[in-house]
Design a protein around this motif. Structure first.
Motif, PDB file in Angstrom:
ATOM      1  N   ALA A   1       0.575  -1.143   0.232  1.00  0.00           N
ATOM      2  CA  ALA A   1      -0.251  -0.399   0.202  1.00  0.00           C
ATOM      3  C   ALA A   1       0.605   1.420  -0.312  1.00  0.00           C
ATOM      4  CB  ALA A   1      -1.062  -0.064   1.027  1.00  0.00           C
ATOM      5  N   VAL A   2       2.226   1.098   0.856  1.00  0.00           N
ATOM      6  CA  VAL A   2       3.078   2.604   0.928  1.00  0.00           C
ATOM      7  C   VAL A   2       3.620   2.740  -0.489  1.00  0.00           C
ATOM      8  CG1 VAL A   2       4.964   3.551   1.918  1.00  0.00           C
ATOM      9  CG2 VAL A   2       3.060   1.936   3.515  1.00  0.00           C
ATOM     10  N   THR A   3       4.605   1.460  -1.114  1.00  0.00           N
ATOM     11  CA  THR A   3       4.885   1.996  -2.570  1.00  0.00           C
ATOM     12  C   THR A   3       3.722   1.995  -3.340  1.00  0.00           C
ATOM     13  OG1 THR A   3       5.674  -0.238  -2.227  1.00  0.00           O
ATOM     14  CG2 THR A   3       5.756  -0.327  -4.066  1.00  0.00           C
ATOM     15  N   THR A   4       2.615   1.581  -2.921  1.00  0.00           N
ATOM     16  CA  THR A   4       1.434   2.008  -4.452  1.00  0.00           C
ATOM     17  C   THR A   4       1.375   3.284  -4.245  1.00  0.00           C
ATOM     18  OG1 THR A   4       0.450  -0.504  -4.388  1.00  0.00           O
ATOM     19  CG2 THR A   4      -0.747   1.668  -5.008  1.00  0.00           C
ATOM     20  N   TRP A   5       1.160   4.201  -3.162  1.00  0.00           N
ATOM     21  CA  TRP A   5       0.393   5.304  -2.385  1.00  0.00           C
ATOM     22  C   TRP A   5       2.420   6.374  -3.563  1.00  0.00           C
ATOM     23  CZ3 TRP A   5      -2.846   8.566  -2.958  1.00  0.00           C
ATOM     24  CH2 TRP A   5      -3.831   7.797  -1.557  1.00  0.00           C
ATOM     25  N   MET A   6       3.699   5.806  -2.942  1.00  0.00           N
ATOM     26  CA  MET A   6       4.836   6.442  -3.281  1.00  0.00           C
ATOM     27  C   MET A   6       4.569   6.688  -4.510  1.00  0.00           C
ATOM     28  SD  MET A   6       7.110   4.806  -0.552  1.00  0.00           S
ATOM     29  CE  MET A   6       8.468   5.968  -0.629  1.00  0.00           C
ATOM     30  N   GLN A   7       4.905   5.512  -5.367  1.00  0.00           N
ATOM     31  CA  GLN A   7       4.282   5.477  -6.866  1.00  0.00           C
ATOM     32  C   GLN A   7       3.511   6.266  -7.827  1.00  0.00           C
ATOM     33  OE1 GLN A   7       6.517   4.705  -9.284  1.00  0.00           O
ATOM     34  NE2 GLN A   7       6.959   2.591  -8.732  1.00  0.00           N
ATOM     35  N   VAL A   8       1.945   6.740  -7.202  1.00  0.00           N
ATOM     36  CA  VAL A   8       1.364   7.812  -7.283  1.00  0.00           C
ATOM     37  C   VAL A   8       1.706   9.015  -7.476  1.00  0.00           C
ATOM     38  CG1 VAL A   8      -1.503   8.247  -6.528  1.00  0.00           C
ATOM     39  CG2 VAL A   8      -0.719   5.496  -7.549  1.00  0.00           C
ATOM     40  N   VAL A   9       2.290   9.692  -5.458  1.00  0.00           N
ATOM     41  CA  VAL A   9       2.642  10.118  -5.930  1.00  0.00           C
ATOM     42  C   VAL A   9       3.540  10.855  -6.661  1.00  0.00           C
ATOM     43  CG1 VAL A   9       2.964  12.421  -3.748  1.00  0.00           C
ATOM     44  CG2 VAL A   9       1.459  11.010  -3.596  1.00  0.00           C
ATOM     45  N   LEU A  10       4.407  10.359  -6.309  1.00  0.00           N
ATOM     46  CA  LEU A  10       5.945  10.849  -7.758  1.00  0.00           C
ATOM     47  C   LEU A  10       5.612  11.073  -9.282  1.00  0.00           C
ATOM     48  CD1 LEU A  10       8.238   8.624  -6.253  1.00  0.00           C
ATOM     49  CD2 LEU A  10       8.130  10.763  -6.269  1.00  0.00           C
ATOM     50  N   SER A  11       4.470  10.160  -9.652  1.00  0.00           N
ATOM     51  CA  SER A  11       4.063  10.301 -11.129  1.00  0.00           C
ATOM     52  C   SER A  11       3.597  11.843 -10.753  1.00  0.00           C
ATOM     53  CB  SER A  11       3.282   9.038 -11.173  1.00  0.00           C
ATOM     54  OG  SER A  11       3.965   7.058 -11.377  1.00  0.00           O
TER      55      SER A  11
END
Length: 299
Positions: free
Chosen positions: A224-234
Motif C-alpha cells: 500500500a505504501v509502495t503504491t502511494w509512493m509511485q502514485v504521488v511521484l507520478s
C-alpha cells in the motif's frame, strides 16, 4: 544495519499492481504529449526566450524515456504468484530510473525558469551555474542514501544523505524565490510577472512531494505504501514538468509580445493566448530590401 524495507522489495496485490501500471503509463503519455506540444509551438516565442522552450522539450523528452524504462522494468520486475505480485531483481529499476531522470531534468527545470526570468548577463550565468550544480547534487546525494547504500534499506544512511540532499534543495528554493521577487520588481503589475510567480510557487509546492516520499521509505512497509509512493511521484512529475512547463511557455509568449510591442524584437507570427491577440506579426527589416523581397527603390 538493515532497518527498513525498500519500496521495490514489497509484494503488491493485484489492485496495487494495476494502479501503479496505470499511473506510470498515464504519466509517460502526458510527458510525451507535452513534448510534442512544445515542439510544434517552439516558434511562438522570440529567440530571446526560446531556450525555455528547448529546456521544456528536454525535460519532457527525457522524462518520457525514463517512464518507458519504468514501465518496462515494472512489467518484468514482478512475478505473479497467486493473488500477489512478488518483486525480483529487476524491480529496483522501477524506482532507480526516476533518479536517472531527475539528475538531468531538475537542472533543466532551473534553466527553463531562468530562460524567462528578468535576469541577464553575468547574474543569470552565475545563478544558472549555482542552480544546476545544486540540482545535480540534490538528486545524486538522495540517490546514494535512497538506493545505493544497502539498496536503500539502511535508515541511518537514508536520513543522513536525505539531510545533505535537503541542504541543496534549500539553495534551489532560495533561487526560485529570488527569481519570483525579481520578476515582480522588474515587471510590476504585468501578466508575465503573475504567471512567473505562479510557476515558481507551483514548482516549490510540487518539489515538496519528493522529500515526503523519500521519507516514507524510512518507515513505510508493504504494497500500500509502495503504491502511494509511485502514485504521488507520478502525479508530481506531471505537475512539475507539464504544468510548470505550460506556465513557463505562457511567460515566454507574454514577454515576447511585450518585446514586439516595444519594438525591440520581431516574430513572423502574431502572438495569441487564449484567443487574445497580444501582438501583431512582424518581419525583420533588411536594409535595402522591401518586405516583398524586392530592392528598395524599385518600382
Amino acid at each position: 544495519m538493515i532497518d527498513t524495507i525498500s519500496p521495490w522489495k514489497a509484494s503488491l496485490t493485484l489492485a496495487e499492481h494495476s494502479i501503479i501500471a496505470y499511473v506510470l503509463s498515464i504519466a509517460g503519455l502526458a510527458l510525451f504529449a507535452f513534448f510534442v506540444k512544445s515542439w510544434v509551438s517552439r516558434n511562438e516565442v522570440t529567440s530571446r526566450y526560446r531556450d525555455g522552450v528547448y529546456a521544456a522539450m528536454g525535460v519532457t523528452g527525457i522524462a518520457f524515456l525514463s517512464y518507458l524504462l519504468l514501465v518496462v522494468e515494472f512489467a518484468i520486475g514482478y512475478v505473479q504468484k497467486g493473488q500477489l505480485w512478488v518483486p525480483n531483481s529487476n524491480a529496483i529499476l522501477s524506482w532507480a530510473a526516476r533518479y536517472f531522470d531527475w539528475t538531468v531534468t531538475v537542472p533543466l527545470l532551473v534553466i527553463e525558469l531562468l530562460a524567462v526570468a528578468t535576469l541577464a548577463g553575468a547574474e543569470v550565468t552565475r545563478l544558472r551555474f549555482v542552480g544546476v550544480g545544486a540540482a545535480i547534487l540534490m538528486i545524486s546525494t538522495g540517490y546514494i542514501g535512497g538506493v545505493v547504500i544497502d539498496e536503500g534499506q539502511n535508515i541511518g544512511a537514508l536520513w543522513i544523505w536525505g539531510i545533505i540532499s535537503g541542504v541543496f534543495m534549500l539553495i534551489l528554493y532560495f533561487l526560485v524565490i529570488y527569481v519570483i521577487v525579481r520578476g515582480n520588481r522588474d515587471l510590476p503589475g504585468t501578466a508575465a510577472a503573475v504567471t512567473l510567480r505562479n510557476a515558481g510557487i507551483l514548482l516549490l509546492i510540487t518539489w515538496m512531494a519528493y522529500p515526503v516520499v523519500f521519507g516514507l521509505q524510512g518507515w513505510g512497509h508493504g504494497g500500500a505504501v509502495t503504491t502511494w509512493m509511485q502514485v504521488v511521484l507520478s502525479v508530481a512529475d506531471i505537475i512539475a514538468k507539464v504544468g510548470f512547463g505550460a506556465m513557463i511557455h505562457k511567460v515566454a509568449k507574454i514577454r515576447s509580445a511585450m518585446d514586439i510591442v516595444e519594438g525591440i524584437d520581431t516574430l513572423p507570427e502574431a502572438v495569441w493566448i487564449s484567443s487574445e491577440k497580444l501582438s501583431d506579426s512582424t518581419a525583420l527589416t533588411v536594409p535595402g530590401v522591401t518586405p516583398a523581397g524586392g530592392h528598395a527603390g524599385q518600382r
